[in-house]
Write a protein that holds these residues in place. Sequence first.
Motif, PDB file in Angstrom:
ATOM      1  N   MET A 284       2.985  -0.579   0.292  1.00 50.90           N
ATOM      2  CA  MET A 284       1.722  -1.144   0.671  1.00 50.90           C
ATOM      3  C   MET A 284       1.551  -2.133   1.899  1.00 50.90           C
ATOM      4  O   MET A 284       2.125  -3.151   1.909  1.00 50.90           O
ATOM      5  CB  MET A 284       0.968  -1.889  -0.387  1.00 50.90           C
ATOM      6  N   ALA A 285       1.035  -1.853   2.894  1.00 54.97           N
ATOM      7  CA  ALA A 285       0.793  -2.338   4.123  1.00 54.97           C
ATOM      8  C   ALA A 285      -0.481  -3.398   4.096  1.00 54.97           C
ATOM      9  O   ALA A 285      -1.587  -2.769   4.048  1.00 54.97           O
ATOM     10  CB  ALA A 285       0.618  -1.806   5.431  1.00 54.97           C
ATOM     11  N   LYS A 286      -0.389  -4.777   3.685  1.00 57.94           N
ATOM     12  CA  LYS A 286      -1.469  -5.636   3.299  1.00 57.94           C
ATOM     13  C   LYS A 286      -1.307  -6.974   3.904  1.00 57.94           C
ATOM     14  O   LYS A 286      -0.378  -7.411   4.069  1.00 57.94           O
ATOM     15  CB  LYS A 286      -1.413  -5.793   1.736  1.00 57.94           C
ATOM     16  N   THR A 287      -2.602  -7.800   3.952  1.00 61.74           N
ATOM     17  CA  THR A 287      -2.334  -8.897   4.626  1.00 61.74           C
ATOM     18  C   THR A 287      -1.589  -9.718   3.604  1.00 61.74           C
ATOM     19  O   THR A 287      -1.572  -9.784   2.304  1.00 61.74           O
ATOM     20  CB  THR A 287      -3.817  -9.706   4.645  1.00 61.74           C
ATOM     21  N   GLN A 288      -0.904 -10.887   4.145  1.00 62.50           N
ATOM     22  CA  GLN A 288       0.145 -11.620   3.273  1.00 62.50           C
ATOM     23  C   GLN A 288      -0.530 -12.847   2.809  1.00 62.50           C
ATOM     24  O   GLN A 288      -0.166 -13.521   1.980  1.00 62.50           O
ATOM     25  CB  GLN A 288       1.356 -12.031   4.110  1.00 62.50           C
TER      26      GLN A 288
ATOM     27  N   SER B 264      -5.996 -10.044  -2.285  1.00 63.55           N
ATOM     28  CA  SER B 264      -6.907  -8.890  -1.626  1.00 63.55           C
ATOM     29  C   SER B 264      -6.366  -8.369  -0.612  1.00 63.55           C
ATOM     30  O   SER B 264      -5.175  -8.813   0.271  1.00 63.55           O
ATOM     31  CB  SER B 264      -8.208  -9.443  -1.723  1.00 63.55           C
ATOM     32  N   ASP B 265      -7.211  -7.355   0.171  1.00 58.21           N
ATOM     33  CA  ASP B 265      -6.904  -6.940   1.389  1.00 58.21           C
ATOM     34  C   ASP B 265      -7.748  -7.656   2.568  1.00 58.21           C
ATOM     35  O   ASP B 265      -7.935  -7.163   3.600  1.00 58.21           O
ATOM     36  CB  ASP B 265      -6.978  -5.366   1.496  1.00 58.21           C
TER      37      ASP B 265
ATOM     38  N   ILE C 144       9.817   8.980   5.532  1.00 55.12           N
ATOM     39  CA  ILE C 144      10.538   9.793   4.832  1.00 55.12           C
ATOM     40  C   ILE C 144      12.167   9.380   4.912  1.00 55.12           C
ATOM     41  O   ILE C 144      12.679   9.644   3.710  1.00 55.12           O
ATOM     42  CB  ILE C 144      10.301  11.325   5.105  1.00 55.12           C
ATOM     43  N   GLY C 145      12.435   8.768   5.873  1.00 56.75           N
ATOM     44  CA  GLY C 145      13.990   8.482   6.110  1.00 56.75           C
ATOM     45  C   GLY C 145      14.060   7.239   5.204  1.00 56.75           C
ATOM     46  O   GLY C 145      14.905   6.990   4.591  1.00 56.75           O
ATOM     47  N   ALA C 146      13.151   6.217   5.204  1.00 54.17           N
ATOM     48  CA  ALA C 146      13.088   5.150   4.620  1.00 54.17           C
ATOM     49  C   ALA C 146      13.327   5.283   2.873  1.00 54.17           C
ATOM     50  O   ALA C 146      13.727   4.758   2.045  1.00 54.17           O
ATOM     51  CB  ALA C 146      12.195   4.016   4.841  1.00 54.17           C
ATOM     52  N   GLY C 147      12.309   6.535   2.778  1.00 59.05           N
ATOM     53  CA  GLY C 147      12.202   6.874   1.252  1.00 59.05           C
ATOM     54  C   GLY C 147      10.962   6.416   0.742  1.00 59.05           C
ATOM     55  O   GLY C 147      11.145   6.037  -0.574  1.00 59.05           O
ATOM     56  N   PHE C 148       9.863   5.975   1.586  1.00 60.64           N
ATOM     57  CA  PHE C 148       8.727   5.509   0.775  1.00 60.64           C
ATOM     58  C   PHE C 148       7.416   6.001   1.930  1.00 60.64           C
ATOM     59  O   PHE C 148       7.763   6.495   2.806  1.00 60.64           O
ATOM     60  CB  PHE C 148       8.741   4.005   0.653  1.00 60.64           C
ATOM     61  N   ILE C 149       6.200   6.132   1.219  1.00 57.96           N
ATOM     62  CA  ILE C 149       5.001   6.362   1.633  1.00 57.96           C
ATOM     63  C   ILE C 149       4.418   4.834   1.877  1.00 57.96           C
ATOM     64  O   ILE C 149       4.020   4.232   1.258  1.00 57.96           O
ATOM     65  CB  ILE C 149       4.162   7.232   0.906  1.00 57.96           C
ATOM     66  N   VAL C 150       3.962   4.692   3.192  1.00 60.28           N
ATOM     67  CA  VAL C 150       3.270   3.576   3.557  1.00 60.28           C
ATOM     68  C   VAL C 150       1.939   3.668   3.548  1.00 60.28           C
ATOM     69  O   VAL C 150       1.261   4.618   3.940  1.00 60.28           O
ATOM     70  CB  VAL C 150       3.354   2.990   5.105  1.00 60.28           C
ATOM     71  N   ALA C 151       0.993   2.722   2.701  1.00 61.85           N
ATOM     72  CA  ALA C 151      -0.409   2.690   2.715  1.00 61.85           C
ATOM     73  C   ALA C 151      -1.084   1.639   3.375  1.00 61.85           C
ATOM     74  O   ALA C 151      -0.736   0.311   2.983  1.00 61.85           O
ATOM     75  CB  ALA C 151      -0.828   2.846   1.061  1.00 61.85           C
ATOM     76  N   LEU C 152      -1.663   1.975   4.377  1.00 62.93           N
ATOM     77  CA  LEU C 152      -2.481   1.069   5.248  1.00 62.93           C
ATOM     78  C   LEU C 152      -3.681   0.375   4.648  1.00 62.93           C
ATOM     79  O   LEU C 152      -4.567   1.303   4.615  1.00 62.93           O
ATOM     80  CB  LEU C 152      -2.468   1.597   6.595  1.00 62.93           C
ATOM     81  N   THR C 153      -3.892  -0.858   4.615  1.00 61.12           N
ATOM     82  CA  THR C 153      -5.029  -1.367   4.104  1.00 61.12           C
ATOM     83  C   THR C 153      -5.466  -2.484   5.133  1.00 61.12           C
ATOM     84  O   THR C 153      -4.745  -3.070   6.103  1.00 61.12           O
ATOM     85  CB  THR C 153      -5.051  -2.134   2.659  1.00 61.12           C
TER      86      THR C 153
END
Length: 562
Positions: free
Chosen positions: A492-496, A500-501, A523-532
């Motif tokens: 998950m790409a989210k504010t730190q 919440s986002d 895919i190389g890292a082995g995950f799907i990034v979900a941008l919020t």
Amino acid sequence: MNVKPIVKSDIEIAQASEMKPITEIAEKIGLIEDDLELFGKYKAKLSAETLKKLSTKESGKIILVTSINPTPAGEGKSTVTVGLADAFNRLGKKAMVAMREPSLGPTMGIKGGATGGGYSQVLPMEDINLHFTGDLHAITTANNALAALIDNHLQQGNLLNIDQRRIVWKRALDLNDRALRKIVIGLGGPVQGVPREDGFDITVASEIMAVLCLASDLQNLKERLGKMVIAYNYDKQPVTVADLGVEGALTLLLKEAVKPNLVQTIEHTPALVHGGPFANIAHGCNSVIATAAASKLADYVVTEAGFGADLGAEKFLNIKARTEGIDPEAVVIVATIRALKMHGGLSKPELGKEDTEALTRGFANLKKHIETIECFGLPYVVAINRFISDSENEIATLTDLCSGAGIPVALTEVWEKGGQGGLELAQKLLGILDEKAAKFSHLYDLSLPLEEKILTVAQTVYGATKVEYSTKAKKQIKDFESFGWGVLPVCMAKTQYSLSDDPSKLGRPSDFTITIRELKPSIGAGFIVALTGDVMTMPGLPKTPAAMNMDVDEEGNAVGLF
């Protein structure tokens, strides 16, 4: 007349500290000079032969350090990480630190470096926060070599039928530079290349950084690099590095960078500092290779994950810990009274005054992070990282809040006192490790659909009510699962700053929705990034960058680094 004590800066403390030759530090963990590749007197890489030799040894206990949601008041997570390892060694335990490498972007921007603070730092602080052993430069070069090879492929006939409008690989630079977020390349006629839109990410947001930090060895690094998606063709099918045939060249550029770096703390505790993906974009942990090596060399390894438990710790536990041998035995959750008062509604200028009511309100943020760690089945201790402005009444209030809720807590003063200030925390952890066996489990099974994984993280870790998706994100999920990527974990790409986002929602927000605007395949890292939200992969500089205060004296010493 009251005279305020003179407080030395981190760099002044570091420069006044006496380092031991790195060969002496290596001897503490059973290594000899032949096990090292020296970078001067105080830095070294572990050789490939050494890493192979260590792989058959029994592993020590890994302790993960995380925190509440960070605020401009500062939490000192890296400082506690270093101080705790020093405290273990003071108690006669064989301990090591495993930390991330700093990025020049935050170092010269606003956040500062990542070597700890006060008397709990890793040294040589100047080198680590600047060019160190060149790892980030190697990653930058590999990233941009791949970008150049993609554009050359277009220029030379485009045999892979790449749709130049759907190239997802960006160039990279290890600095904050907002002007490079969106650019146009290839202008000037046919011999200058194929015109197209492009952009830059900061190096620590490059998938190559995440790949290097999750690779188990050089061969695994090559395999992962080959899987990276760089574009889509005119049939809307993914094109990978392996399709381009350049994974070998990229691995060649990274063959030294993949080796972890050995340095020392002020108290001469051995430390492996290696890799550093952003925690609000990627998974925010140092390399698997470094953590695994440290666990073979020491009985206790203290490592950290970026930002709060909702980001770094969640990703450590759901992504990094799926790598064999990286399961943590316990967690430290760092909290400061200053930050909790901000989560309780105070502004930064108000933090100097005593306010137990704001502290009590802000305690809700800490409580949520504790609940998250409990969901993973791990024992924990809350570390109150003491600041000079904290009143005794505030310390007692927070201690009572924790004790009243059955939360193990320790006052930590490692910034001022080094390992001595972390003895209470170390002793409580040793007690917990003796009493409780970790019953660690991941939050979700990889076989679940991507949407269910995202919902699990949003509800369990953030406390969200629901998740909504943009039209683009919905289509991407459908496409990604058709490509066979649905079995990967989510990043998950989210504010730190907030659970919440929305970065303005401090404390413990409730009744909120997480909105997924876009997904990105790593895919190389082995995950799907979900941008919020508005998470940027290339940060900008503040009005007054930290670089404005930096200089070098006549003897070549850094000035104003922090």
